[in-house]
Write a protein that holds these residues in place. Structure first.
Motif, PDB file in Angstrom:
ATOM      1  N   PRO A 105      47.345  35.214  35.672  1.00 31.74           N
ATOM      2  CA  PRO A 105      47.780  35.258  37.077  1.00 31.74           C
ATOM      3  C   PRO A 105      47.154  36.389  37.873  1.00 31.74           C
ATOM      4  CG  PRO A 105      49.532  36.035  35.620  1.00 31.74           C
ATOM      5  CD  PRO A 105      48.430  35.520  34.732  1.00 31.74           C
ATOM      6  N   ARG A 106      46.427  37.295  37.180  1.00 33.16           N
ATOM      7  CA  ARG A 106      45.749  38.377  37.920  1.00 33.16           C
ATOM      8  C   ARG A 106      44.697  37.828  38.874  1.00 33.16           C
ATOM      9  NH1 ARG A 106      45.094  42.237  32.680  1.00 33.16           N
ATOM     10  NH2 ARG A 106      44.487  40.231  31.819  1.00 33.16           N
ATOM     11  N   VAL A 107      44.142  36.654  38.515  1.00 34.56           N
ATOM     12  CA  VAL A 107      43.141  36.031  39.399  1.00 34.56           C
ATOM     13  C   VAL A 107      43.763  35.758  40.773  1.00 34.56           C
ATOM     14  CG1 VAL A 107      41.660  33.998  39.694  1.00 34.56           C
ATOM     15  CG2 VAL A 107      41.958  35.017  37.422  1.00 34.56           C
ATOM     16  N   SER A 144      45.332  39.435  42.421  1.00 34.09           N
ATOM     17  CA  SER A 144      44.347  40.423  42.875  1.00 34.09           C
ATOM     18  C   SER A 144      43.894  40.162  44.301  1.00 34.09           C
ATOM     19  CB  SER A 144      43.114  40.384  41.966  1.00 34.09           C
ATOM     20  OG  SER A 144      42.475  39.128  42.123  1.00 34.09           O
ATOM     21  N   GLY A 145      44.096  38.937  44.787  1.00 35.12           N
ATOM     22  CA  GLY A 145      43.587  38.582  46.118  1.00 35.12           C
ATOM     23  C   GLY A 145      42.132  38.122  46.098  1.00 35.12           C
ATOM     24  N   GLU A 146      41.479  38.150  44.910  1.00 37.58           N
ATOM     25  CA  GLU A 146      40.055  37.781  44.844  1.00 37.58           C
ATOM     26  C   GLU A 146      39.831  36.320  45.219  1.00 37.58           C
ATOM     27  OE1 GLU A 146      37.112  39.232  44.700  1.00 37.58           O
ATOM     28  OE2 GLU A 146      38.326  41.021  44.850  1.00 37.58           O
ATOM     29  N   THR A 159      48.658  46.556  39.982  1.00 36.75           N
ATOM     30  CA  THR A 159      48.675  47.995  39.730  1.00 36.75           C
ATOM     31  C   THR A 159      47.601  48.303  38.669  1.00 36.75           C
ATOM     32  OG1 THR A 159      50.200  47.770  37.887  1.00 36.75           O
ATOM     33  CG2 THR A 159      51.180  48.044  40.083  1.00 36.75           C
ATOM     34  N   PRO A 160      47.178  49.575  38.547  1.00 40.21           N
ATOM     35  CA  PRO A 160      46.159  49.894  37.528  1.00 40.21           C
ATOM     36  C   PRO A 160      46.577  49.446  36.127  1.00 40.21           C
ATOM     37  CG  PRO A 160      46.423  51.729  39.045  1.00 40.21           C
ATOM     38  CD  PRO A 160      47.480  50.738  39.411  1.00 40.21           C
ATOM     39  N   ALA A 161      47.868  49.585  35.789  1.00 38.92           N
ATOM     40  CA  ALA A 161      48.307  49.203  34.432  1.00 38.92           C
ATOM     41  C   ALA A 161      48.201  47.690  34.233  1.00 38.92           C
ATOM     42  CB  ALA A 161      49.746  49.660  34.213  1.00 38.92           C
ATOM     43  N   ILE A 162      48.480  46.921  35.261  1.00 38.43           N
ATOM     44  CA  ILE A 162      48.374  45.456  35.125  1.00 38.43           C
ATOM     45  C   ILE A 162      46.903  45.062  35.010  1.00 38.43           C
ATOM     46  CG2 ILE A 162      48.836  43.226  36.224  1.00 38.43           C
ATOM     47  CD1 ILE A 162      51.267  44.508  37.583  1.00 38.43           C
ATOM     48  N   ILE A 163      46.052  45.719  35.798  1.00 40.94           N
ATOM     49  CA  ILE A 163      44.612  45.409  35.724  1.00 40.94           C
ATOM     50  C   ILE A 163      44.087  45.692  34.317  1.00 40.94           C
ATOM     51  CG2 ILE A 163      42.316  46.113  36.546  1.00 40.94           C
ATOM     52  CD1 ILE A 163      43.702  46.744  39.274  1.00 40.94           C
ATOM     53  N   ALA A 164      44.553  46.805  33.729  1.00 38.74           N
ATOM     54  CA  ALA A 164      44.005  47.232  32.439  1.00 38.74           C
ATOM     55  C   ALA A 164      44.660  46.522  31.251  1.00 38.74           C
ATOM     56  CB  ALA A 164      44.192  48.742  32.294  1.00 38.74           C
ATOM     57  N   ALA A 165      45.763  45.805  31.473  1.00 40.07           N
ATOM     58  CA  ALA A 165      46.536  45.263  30.341  1.00 40.07           C
ATOM     59  C   ALA A 165      45.736  44.245  29.530  1.00 40.07           C
ATOM     60  CB  ALA A 165      47.824  44.621  30.857  1.00 40.07           C
ATOM     61  N   ALA A 166      45.785  44.370  28.216  1.00 42.25           N
ATOM     62  CA  ALA A 166      45.220  43.350  27.332  1.00 42.25           C
ATOM     63  C   ALA A 166      46.077  42.093  27.466  1.00 42.25           C
ATOM     64  CB  ALA A 166      45.234  43.855  25.895  1.00 42.25           C
TER      65      ALA A 166
END
Ligand code: NAP
Length: 349
Positions: free
Chosen positions: A206-208, A211-213, A242-249
Motif C-alpha cells: 500500500p506504500r505505492v 506515498s502519493g507517487e 513516515t520514514p519508518a514505514i518507508i524503510a519497513a521490510a
C-alpha cells in the motif's frame, strides 16, 4: 471459455500482445472473451517471466498453466513476432516496458496502456509518444487516469476547441478516495489500509498508494495533456508515509503502518470540528502543481462522491466561473479493463 475470435481472417483483424496478466490483464481477457469480436485476436500473453504465443484463433482454456510453462524471457519489450498494425497492450506497471512505448510506435505498432509510466514518466518520453501517435499509429491512454473516465479526452477536446486550461483539481486515487471516505479517526487508519488491501482496492504494497507517487503520475499525465509540460520534480507531493514505514521490510510493514493512526486521527478530529472532511487532492494551475491531504468543506464538489470515486474539476476558457466536473468510479480491474477495450475498439473502428 468460448472462442476469442471468429475463424475467418479479415483484413481488419489485429493481433494483440497482452503484456501483464495480473488483475487488469485477466479482466481484459475476460472482456475480450465475452465480446468475441473477430477483429481482435490475442496473439501473445506475457507476465514478467514467461511468454505464451497463442497459435490459432482461440485462447486455450488452460492458458494460465500454459503460460507458466511458456518461453522464459527477460521482461524486455522486444516483440519480434509482431508486425506493423498489431497492438501491444501494456497492463503492467513496468518502468522498463514503459520505455518501450515510443519504440513500439516507431515500429508501426499500436499501443494501449494501463501503465502510467508511458505518459507519466519522463517528459521527453511523453513528447515522443504524442509526436509518434497519429498517422496510422494509435496510443490508447484512457486507462491511465480515472480508469476510463473521460478526463484525458475532455482536456484534449477542450484544447482542440481553442480553450486554455486554467486549473485542474481532483481526487485522482480511487484507493485514497476509499480510505478517506467516511474516515473520522474513530477507527485506526491502518485498519482501513489493511481492509483496502484485502478487498483489492489498494496495491499489494500500500506504500505505492500512500506515498502519493501513483497520484503524481496521474497528475503529470493530466497536466501535460492540459498544456503544462511539467517534470516529475515540479510536482510537490505531501506523502502520507513516515520514514519508518518507508524503510519497513515487507514482514514489518503491517506493524509500521500503525504509525499513521494517531496523527491522522488527530487531524481527522480537528477537521471534523471545523465541519470539514479530509481528501487527498491533486491540483495544478499556472502557479504550480501539488498533491496532498486537504481539509475540504463538506459540500465541496471534491468532498462528495463515494467509495473509489474519482472526481475532477476543470476550469478553462469556457468553464471560467464554474468548473466542468467529472465524477465516477476511477479504480478497479473491471473499469480499467473496459477502458483498455474501448481503446482497442477505437483502433479497429
Ligand atoms: N488494479 C487496478 O484497479 C488498476 C486500475 C487502474 C490502472 N491500473 C494499472 O494497471 C497496471 C496493471 O495493474 P494490475 O493491478 O493488473 O497489476 P498486477 O496484478 O500486479 O499485474 C501486473 C502484471 O504485469 C506483469 N509484468 C510485470 N513486469 C512485466 C514485464 N516486464 N513483462 C511482462 N509482464 C510483466 C506481472 O507479471 P508477474 O506476475 O510475473 O510479476 C503481472 O502479470 C498497473 O500499471 C496499474 O497501475 C490498475
Amino acid at each position: 471459455m468460448s472462442a476469442l475470435v471468429a475463424t475467418a481472417e479479415t483484413p481488419a483483424q489485429r493481433r494483440i500482445a497482452l503484456l501483464g496478466v495480473g488483475t487488469v490483464g485477466r479482466a481484459l481477457i475476460e472482456r475480450l472473451d465475452a465480446l468475441d469480436d473477430p477483429r481482435l485476436r490475442l496473439g501473445l500473453l506475457a507476465n514478467s517471466r514467461r511468454r505464451l504465443p497463442v497459435h490459432g484463433q482461440t485462447l486455450p482454456r488452460d492458458w494460465a498453466q500454459s503460460l507458466a510453462q511458456g518461453e522464459a524471457h527477460d521482461g524486455s519489450g522486444l516483440l519480434p513476432d509482431l508486425q506493423p498494425g498489431d497492438i501491444v497492450v501494456d497492463a503492467t506497471a513496468s518502468a522498463e516496458l514503459a520505455a518501450w512505448h515510443p519504440r513500439w510506435l516507431r515500429q508501426g505498432l499500436h499501443v494501449v496502456s494501463a501503465n502510467k509510466l508511458g505518459l507519466g514518466g519522463p517528459l521527453l518520453r511523453q513528447h515522443e509518444i504524442r509526436a509518434l501517435a497519429g498517422e496510422g499509429r494509435h496510443y490508447g491512454d484512457a486507462a491511465t487516469v480515472g480508469a476510463g473516465l473521460p478526463l484525458i479526452r475532455t482536456l484534449r477536446e477542450l484544447r482542440a476547441g481553442g480553450d486554455r486550461i486554467g486549473a485542474v483539481v481532483g481526487v485522482l486515487s480511487g484507493t485514497l478516495a476509499w480510505l478517506f471516505d467516511g474516515y473520522d479517526g474513530s477507527e485506526p487508519f491502518s485498519a482501513r489500509v489493511r481492509a483496502a488491501v484485502a478487498q483489492g482496492f489498494a496495491e499489494p504494497d500500500p506504500r505505492v498508494d500512500l506515498s502519493g507517487e501513483d497520484v503524481r503520475r496521474k497528475l503529470l499525465i493530466l497536466a501535460r495533456t492540459a498544456g503544462y509540460p511539467l517534470e516529475h520534480s515540479e510536482v510537490r507531493v505531501d506523502s502520507l508515509l513516515t520514514p519508518a514505514i518507508i524503510a519497513a521490510a515487507p514482514d514489518r510493514l503491517d506493524a509500521a503502518l500503525g504509525e499513521l493512526d494517531a496523527p491522522l486521527a488527530e487531524r481527522a478530529a480537528r477537521t471534523a470540528r471545523d465541519g470539514r472532511v479530509l481528501r487527498y487532492v491533486a491540483r495544478f494551475d499556472a502557479a504550480g502543481a501539488r498533491i496532498g491531504l486537504e481539509a475540504l468543506a463538506a459540500d465541496d464538489p471534491l468532498a462528495v462522491g463515494r467509495g473509489c470515486d474519482n472526481r475532477v474539476a476543470i476550469w478553462s476558457t469556457r468553464y471560467r466561473d464554474r468548473p466542468l466536473q467529472i465524477q465516477g468510479p476511477g479504480a478497479g480491474a473491471e473499469v480499467t479493463a473496459a477502458a483498455l477495450l474501448d481503446d482497442l475498439l477505437r483502433i479497429v473502428a
